[in-house]
Design a protein around this motif. Structure first.
Motif, PDB file in Angstrom:
ATOM      1  N   ALA A  96       0.816  -1.219   0.000  1.00 17.85           N
ATOM      2  CA  ALA A  96       0.000   0.000   0.000  1.00 17.85           C
ATOM      3  C   ALA A  96       0.850   1.269   0.000  1.00 17.85           C
ATOM      4  O   ALA A  96       0.501   2.254  -0.666  1.00 17.85           O
ATOM      5  CB  ALA A  96      -0.942  -0.002   1.203  1.00 17.85           C
ATOM      6  N   VAL A  97       1.974   1.245   0.700  1.00 21.64           N
ATOM      7  CA  VAL A  97       2.835   2.430   0.772  1.00 21.64           C
ATOM      8  C   VAL A  97       3.440   2.744  -0.597  1.00 21.64           C
ATOM      9  O   VAL A  97       3.434   3.893  -1.046  1.00 21.64           O
ATOM     10  CB  VAL A  97       3.938   2.248   1.835  1.00 21.64           C
ATOM     11  N   HIS A  98       3.941   1.714  -1.284  1.00 23.39           N
ATOM     12  CA  HIS A  98       4.534   1.940  -2.599  1.00 23.39           C
ATOM     13  C   HIS A  98       3.478   2.361  -3.617  1.00 23.39           C
ATOM     14  O   HIS A  98       3.732   3.213  -4.477  1.00 23.39           O
ATOM     15  CB  HIS A  98       5.277   0.685  -3.069  1.00 23.39           C
ATOM     16  N   PHE A  99       2.291   1.786  -3.520  1.00 26.41           N
ATOM     17  CA  PHE A  99       1.201   2.172  -4.407  1.00 26.41           C
ATOM     18  C   PHE A  99       0.826   3.638  -4.167  1.00 26.41           C
ATOM     19  O   PHE A  99       0.686   4.426  -5.113  1.00 26.41           O
ATOM     20  CB  PHE A  99      -0.006   1.250  -4.191  1.00 26.41           C
ATOM     21  N   ALA A 100       0.710   4.025  -2.905  1.00 27.51           N
ATOM     22  CA  ALA A 100       0.389   5.418  -2.570  1.00 27.51           C
ATOM     23  C   ALA A 100       1.464   6.359  -3.106  1.00 27.51           C
ATOM     24  O   ALA A 100       1.151   7.419  -3.659  1.00 27.51           O
ATOM     25  CB  ALA A 100       0.249   5.571  -1.058  1.00 27.51           C
ATOM     26  N   ASN A 101       2.732   5.969  -2.971  1.00 27.17           N
ATOM     27  CA  ASN A 101       3.826   6.812  -3.462  1.00 27.17           C
ATOM     28  C   ASN A 101       3.815   6.925  -4.982  1.00 27.17           C
ATOM     29  O   ASN A 101       4.133   7.981  -5.540  1.00 27.17           O
ATOM     30  CB  ASN A 101       5.173   6.287  -2.973  1.00 27.17           C
ATOM     31  N   ARG A 102       3.437   5.850  -5.661  1.00 24.30           N
ATOM     32  CA  ARG A 102       3.365   5.887  -7.127  1.00 24.30           C
ATOM     33  C   ARG A 102       2.250   6.826  -7.591  1.00 24.30           C
ATOM     34  O   ARG A 102       2.433   7.632  -8.509  1.00 24.30           O
ATOM     35  CB  ARG A 102       3.147   4.466  -7.663  1.00 24.30           C
ATOM     36  N   VAL A 103       1.099   6.746  -6.925  1.00 30.00           N
ATOM     37  CA  VAL A 103      -0.014   7.635  -7.265  1.00 30.00           C
ATOM     38  C   VAL A 103       0.357   9.081  -6.940  1.00 30.00           C
ATOM     39  O   VAL A 103       0.114   9.995  -7.730  1.00 30.00           O
ATOM     40  CB  VAL A 103      -1.303   7.216  -6.524  1.00 30.00           C
ATOM     41  N   LYS A 104       0.980   9.293  -5.783  1.00 28.75           N
ATOM     42  CA  LYS A 104       1.401  10.641  -5.369  1.00 28.75           C
ATOM     43  C   LYS A 104       2.366  11.238  -6.379  1.00 28.75           C
ATOM     44  O   LYS A 104       2.251  12.405  -6.757  1.00 28.75           O
ATOM     45  CB  LYS A 104       2.048  10.586  -3.987  1.00 28.75           C
ATOM     46  N   ALA A 105       3.314  10.441  -6.861  1.00 27.21           N
ATOM     47  CA  ALA A 105       4.293  10.927  -7.844  1.00 27.21           C
ATOM     48  C   ALA A 105       3.597  11.333  -9.144  1.00 27.21           C
ATOM     49  O   ALA A 105       3.958  12.341  -9.757  1.00 27.21           O
ATOM     50  CB  ALA A 105       5.345   9.859  -8.107  1.00 27.21           C
ATOM     51  N   ALA A 106       2.599  10.575  -9.560  1.00 25.84           N
ATOM     52  CA  ALA A 106       1.858  10.901 -10.784  1.00 25.84           C
ATOM     53  C   ALA A 106       1.081  12.206 -10.616  1.00 25.84           C
ATOM     54  O   ALA A 106       1.074  13.062 -11.512  1.00 25.84           O
ATOM     55  CB  ALA A 106       0.911   9.762 -11.152  1.00 25.84           C
ATOM     56  N   VAL A 107       0.453  12.384  -9.470  1.00 21.74           N
ATOM     57  CA  VAL A 107      -0.300  13.612  -9.185  1.00 21.74           C
ATOM     58  C   VAL A 107       0.645  14.813  -9.160  1.00 21.74           C
ATOM     59  O   VAL A 107       0.374  15.856  -9.767  1.00 21.74           O
ATOM     60  CB  VAL A 107      -1.071  13.480  -7.854  1.00 21.74           C
ATOM     61  N   ALA A 108       1.769  14.670  -8.468  1.00 17.56           N
ATOM     62  CA  ALA A 108       2.732  15.764  -8.355  1.00 17.56           C
ATOM     63  C   ALA A 108       3.313  16.134  -9.718  1.00 17.56           C
ATOM     64  O   ALA A 108       3.447  17.314 -10.052  1.00 17.56           O
ATOM     65  CB  ALA A 108       3.851  15.389  -7.389  1.00 17.56           C
ATOM     66  N   ALA A 109       3.642  15.129 -10.518  1.00 20.44           N
ATOM     67  CA  ALA A 109       4.215  15.395 -11.845  1.00 20.44           C
ATOM     68  C   ALA A 109       3.223  16.155 -12.716  1.00 20.44           C
ATOM     69  O   ALA A 109       3.595  17.121 -13.393  1.00 20.44           O
ATOM     70  CB  ALA A 109       4.614  14.080 -12.514  1.00 20.44           C
ATOM     71  N   ARG A 110       1.962  15.749 -12.700  1.00 19.48           N
ATOM     72  CA  ARG A 110       0.966  16.409 -13.543  1.00 19.48           C
ATOM     73  C   ARG A 110       0.693  17.844 -13.096  1.00 19.48           C
ATOM     74  O   ARG A 110       0.492  18.736 -13.900  1.00 19.48           O
ATOM     75  CB  ARG A 110      -0.345  15.607 -13.550  1.00 19.48           C
ATOM     76  N   GLY A 111       0.725  18.079 -11.787  1.00 23.62           N
ATOM     77  CA  GLY A 111       0.476  19.418 -11.267  1.00 23.62           C
ATOM     78  C   GLY A 111       1.715  20.297 -11.220  1.00 23.62           C
ATOM     79  O   GLY A 111       1.632  21.462 -10.847  1.00 23.62           O
ATOM     80  N   GLY A 112       2.874  19.729 -11.574  1.00 19.74           N
ATOM     81  CA  GLY A 112       4.117  20.501 -11.527  1.00 19.74           C
ATOM     82  C   GLY A 112       4.531  20.843 -10.107  1.00 19.74           C
ATOM     83  O   GLY A 112       5.024  21.934  -9.841  1.00 19.74           O
ATOM     84  N   MET A 113       4.318  19.899  -9.195  1.00 18.54           N
ATOM     85  CA  MET A 113       4.627  20.133  -7.782  1.00 18.54           C
ATOM     86  C   MET A 113       5.717  19.176  -7.305  1.00 18.54           C
ATOM     87  O   MET A 113       5.943  18.141  -7.917  1.00 18.54           O
ATOM     88  CB  MET A 113       3.364  19.951  -6.942  1.00 18.54           C
ATOM     89  N   ALA A 114       6.357  19.543  -6.217  1.00 22.16           N
ATOM     90  CA  ALA A 114       7.396  18.703  -5.618  1.00 22.16           C
ATOM     91  C   ALA A 114       6.750  17.591  -4.799  1.00 22.16           C
ATOM     92  O   ALA A 114       5.645  17.743  -4.290  1.00 22.16           O
ATOM     93  CB  ALA A 114       8.297  19.549  -4.724  1.00 22.16           C
ATOM     94  N   VAL A 115       7.459  16.470  -4.670  1.00 28.19           N
ATOM     95  CA  VAL A 115       7.006  15.346  -3.854  1.00 28.19           C
ATOM     96  C   VAL A 115       7.718  15.426  -2.504  1.00 28.19           C
ATOM     97  O   VAL A 115       8.933  15.466  -2.451  1.00 28.19           O
ATOM     98  CB  VAL A 115       7.339  13.996  -4.534  1.00 28.19           C
ATOM     99  N   LEU A 116       6.929  15.465  -1.430  1.00 28.54           N
ATOM    100  CA  LEU A 116       7.509  15.508  -0.090  1.00 28.54           C
ATOM    101  C   LEU A 116       7.322  14.162   0.597  1.00 28.54           C
ATOM    102  O   LEU A 116       6.246  13.572   0.511  1.00 28.54           O
ATOM    103  CB  LEU A 116       6.850  16.603   0.748  1.00 28.54           C
ATOM    104  N   PRO A 117       8.346  13.670   1.310  1.00 27.86           N
ATOM    105  CA  PRO A 117       8.251  12.358   1.945  1.00 27.86           C
ATOM    106  C   PRO A 117       7.594  12.374   3.332  1.00 27.86           C
ATOM    107  O   PRO A 117       7.516  11.361   3.982  1.00 27.86           O
ATOM    108  CB  PRO A 117       9.716  11.930   2.064  1.00 27.86           C
TER     109      PRO A 117
END
Length: 143
Positions: A96-117
């Motif tokens: 679940a953690v890796h899946f959440a991080n993959r979705v988060k990365a896709a959202v951040a990339a599309r919005g032009g935002m940084a990914v925070l851990p």
């Protein structure tokens, strides 16, 4: 209850904000993993405010709720960009953690935002000593 809900195809989809809190329109914080443990298909949506007419970010350390509401009610417009991303499904070997991080990365990339851990709790609580020490160790390795 979420598993039961998504198993019933007659029910409408559930809207979940896994970030749990809002940040200043520049980054996407850690997603809570619970939304990604139940299975089913995730339909990610990236939302980013356009601050040209009003910046809807509320810095509660600087402004009271009254002044923030007044600012929002008297602004000319609140504009946001919304992008609907392709559906995503948890892969077989993925937790679940890796899946959440993959979705988060896709959202951040599309919005032009940084990914925070880290999550939004850091803006309301003191930073743990162990986290500070970890950052200090990393810095020492660089130096």
């Amino acid at each position: 209850r979420i598993k039961e809900h998504i198993a019933d195809k007659a029910k409408l989809p559930i809207l979940i904000f896994p970030e749990g809190t809002c940040i200043n329109n520049t980054s996407v914080m850690m997603f809570k993993k619970g939304s990604f443990e139940v299975g089913g298909t995730i339909h990610p949506v990236a939302i980013k405010y356009d601050p040209r007419f009003a910046d809807p970010f509320w810095d509660s350390t600087k402004h009271s709720i009254i002044s923030y509401v007044f600012k929002m009610l008297t602004s000319w417009a609140i504009v946001c960009n919304v992008w609907y991303l392709p559906p995503m499904v948890k892969e077989e070997e993925e937790d679940a953690v890796h899946f959440a991080n993959r979705v988060k990365a896709a959202v951040a990339a599309r919005g032009g935002m940084a990914v925070l851990p880290w999550d939004g709790g850091l803006k309301r609580k003191k930073v743990k000593e162990s986290f500070k020490e970890e950052q200090q160790r990393k810095y020492c390795q660089i130096v």
